[in-house]
Design a protein around this motif. Sequence first.
Motif, PDB file in Angstrom:
ATOM      1  N   UNK A   6     -83.714  10.924-154.845  1.00  0.00           N
ATOM      2  CA  UNK A   6     -84.485  10.251-153.790  1.00  0.00           C
ATOM      3  C   UNK A   6     -83.567   9.308-153.033  1.00  0.00           C
ATOM      4  N   UNK A   7     -83.476   9.533-151.728  1.00  0.00           N
ATOM      5  CA  UNK A   7     -82.603   8.753-150.853  1.00  0.00           C
ATOM      6  C   UNK A   7     -83.421   7.624-150.217  1.00  0.00           C
ATOM      7  N   UNK A   8     -83.085   6.396-150.540  1.00  0.00           N
ATOM      8  CA  UNK A   8     -83.819   5.253-149.996  1.00  0.00           C
ATOM      9  C   UNK A   8     -83.723   5.194-148.470  1.00  0.00           C
ATOM     10  N   UNK A   9     -82.641   5.715-147.933  1.00  0.00           N
ATOM     11  CA  UNK A   9     -82.455   5.666-146.480  1.00  0.00           C
ATOM     12  C   UNK A   9     -83.453   6.567-145.757  1.00  0.00           C
ATOM     13  N   UNK A  12     -86.902  10.169-148.836  1.00  0.00           N
ATOM     14  CA  UNK A  12     -87.225  11.535-149.261  1.00  0.00           C
ATOM     15  C   UNK A  12     -86.369  11.930-150.455  1.00  0.00           C
ATOM     16  N   UNK A  13     -86.906  12.862-151.240  1.00  0.00           N
ATOM     17  CA  UNK A  13     -86.100  13.481-152.290  1.00  0.00           C
ATOM     18  C   UNK A  13     -85.314  14.611-151.647  1.00  0.00           C
ATOM     19  N   UNK A  14     -84.008  14.593-151.839  1.00  0.00           N
ATOM     20  CA  UNK A  14     -83.130  15.547-151.162  1.00  0.00           C
ATOM     21  C   UNK A  14     -82.211  16.242-152.162  1.00  0.00           C
ATOM     22  N   UNK A 255     -73.790   8.388-148.216  1.00  0.00           N
ATOM     23  CA  UNK A 255     -74.723   9.464-147.841  1.00  0.00           C
ATOM     24  C   UNK A 255     -76.086   9.276-148.481  1.00  0.00           C
ATOM     25  N   UNK A 256     -76.086   8.901-149.759  1.00  0.00           N
ATOM     26  CA  UNK A 256     -77.337   8.736-150.514  1.00  0.00           C
ATOM     27  C   UNK A 256     -77.420   7.302-151.032  1.00  0.00           C
ATOM     28  N   UNK A 257     -78.572   6.668-150.782  1.00  0.00           N
ATOM     29  CA  UNK A 257     -78.831   5.333-151.316  1.00  0.00           C
ATOM     30  C   UNK A 257     -79.883   5.438-152.416  1.00  0.00           C
ATOM     31  N   UNK A 258     -79.589   4.867-153.575  1.00  0.00           N
ATOM     32  CA  UNK A 258     -80.529   4.909-154.701  1.00  0.00           C
ATOM     33  C   UNK A 258     -80.802   3.496-155.202  1.00  0.00           C
ATOM     34  N   UNK A 346     -82.510  20.030-166.663  1.00  0.00           N
ATOM     35  CA  UNK A 346     -83.381  20.204-165.492  1.00  0.00           C
ATOM     36  C   UNK A 346     -84.161  18.931-165.192  1.00  0.00           C
ATOM     37  N   UNK A 347     -84.620  18.247-166.235  1.00  0.00           N
ATOM     38  CA  UNK A 347     -85.363  17.001-166.018  1.00  0.00           C
ATOM     39  C   UNK A 347     -84.473  15.945-165.369  1.00  0.00           C
ATOM     40  N   UNK A 348     -83.250  15.793-165.851  1.00  0.00           N
ATOM     41  CA  UNK A 348     -82.337  14.811-165.279  1.00  0.00           C
ATOM     42  C   UNK A 348     -81.929  15.186-163.858  1.00  0.00           C
ATOM     43  N   UNK A 349     -81.788  16.473-163.615  1.00  0.00           N
ATOM     44  CA  UNK A 349     -81.385  16.932-162.277  1.00  0.00           C
ATOM     45  C   UNK A 349     -82.498  16.747-161.254  1.00  0.00           C
ATOM     46  N   UNK A 350     -83.720  16.548-161.729  1.00  0.00           N
ATOM     47  CA  UNK A 350     -84.864  16.331-160.841  1.00  0.00           C
ATOM     48  C   UNK A 350     -85.058  14.823-160.648  1.00  0.00           C
ATOM     49  N   UNK A 351     -84.242  14.250-159.770  1.00  0.00           N
ATOM     50  CA  UNK A 351     -84.307  12.829-159.440  1.00  0.00           C
ATOM     51  C   UNK A 351     -84.153  11.936-160.658  1.00  0.00           C
ATOM     52  N   UNK A 352     -83.224  12.311-161.529  1.00  0.00           N
ATOM     53  CA  UNK A 352     -82.857  11.508-162.695  1.00  0.00           C
ATOM     54  C   UNK A 352     -84.095  11.117-163.512  1.00  0.00           C
TER      55      UNK A 352
END
Length: 458
Positions: A6-9, A12-14, A255-258, A346-352
């Motif tokens: 999920x990108x705070x900028x 959205x989840x990208x 690129x990605x803000x978390x 898979x769980x970790x790869x889905x938005x940690x």
Amino acid sequence: MEISLTNSMTRKKERFVPIDPQNVRMYVCGPTVYDRAHLGNARPAIVFDVLFRLLRHVYGPDHVTYVRNFTDVDDKINARAEASGRSIGEITEETTRWYLEDMGAVGVMEPTQMPRATQYIPQMVAMIEDLITKGNAYEAEGHVLFSVGSYKDYGRLSGRSVDDMIAGARVEVAPYKRDPMDFVLWKPSSRDLPGWDSPWGRGRPGWHIECSAMSYELLGETFDIHGGGNDLLFPHHENEIAQSCCAHPKGGFAKVWMHNEMLQVEGKKMSKSLGNFFTVRDLLDGHDGLPGVPGEVIRFVMLSTHYRKPMDWTAEKAREAEATLRKWRAMVDGTPEAQVPDQVLAALAEDLNTAGAIAELHKLASAGEVSALKAGAGLLGLLSDEMGGWDVVSVDLSGLTERLADARIKAMESKDFSEVDRMKSALIAAGVEVRMSKAGVELVPGTGFDAGKLEGLA
């Protein structure tokens, strides 16, 4: 393996696509070193440690660079030095060591690089000079300030207008500011304060310029991920973006803000006034008459909540986490590690989704898949040899469990619970948690377990 974040900028989840898969780069804002790290400070350290582990697993350990800084020049440090009579260098050296020890105790790997702000003063001065030349900053009464009006996208990360920010922020009112939102890049230092020579006189950097200068030097003008707690979103990260994008207009900064959500204690905001404020070291060593909590237990509790949700630390969660870890450690003892199970990955790869990953570990434990359990837990920084040692129990409690269960059955028939109460009292005094339910009796040794106190029950 495809990772989504999920990108705070963009809100959205990208799908995460690194700029260079051979050199995945992440920067996380680290601590200001003037005291012990409190429990809230541990959350971003643990969250981004798991992301670091995931990136290393997917792209290879040699292809991930993780930078987390130390702010070792700050007014809080100056105030602590004045109050204690100790030197600033002494304080920052000691508290930096404390931070690394405490984070190591909760299983946080050391990042690839851990720059200290005082090591990058020349780079900060150079960036400030460049911002003045470009018209994005100005000198006033020995200060240098960033002109917020010179950056048209200011507020994009936080999603707030400048007017809203002025109303909602503690904006320092100063006669030398052209605009209330302008922020300090450099400020003068008196002789009793840390200072460095600069084109604007002897002084020291403002807080925000530190991360911009260090991330540029170590990761370049564009890198993959910038992280931190959501308390940093405004003004710190907003200001970082403004000065970095103006200094390097051809770059994209991050690129990605978390951002991770904040931590509560027993359902309330952690604060000294409520008496629920404590440091990581308080928890580890024990405080206010309470026994210490193992670092692995602290980590497990933290990871049981998704990073984007508020995390509530409770004593009950710690007890449940300890019981789970004891059971799992007994299961995997001596088990060779297998490949990380797909469902955990898979769980970790889905938005940690660490909470989802732990749910998968529970399933593996229930199914008796101990090698997969150990490997999956390892990716989360759990059940490793380094985190072990605290769970060793020097006595088999199965006999006492049976005796207490028998005593309970007899007591229910005779209505005389004196023997049950006697046994429970002795067990609790020895640091054993006694759990009774319709399903039966369970005895769980706690962190303060003392087998010697059970001799009277043998």
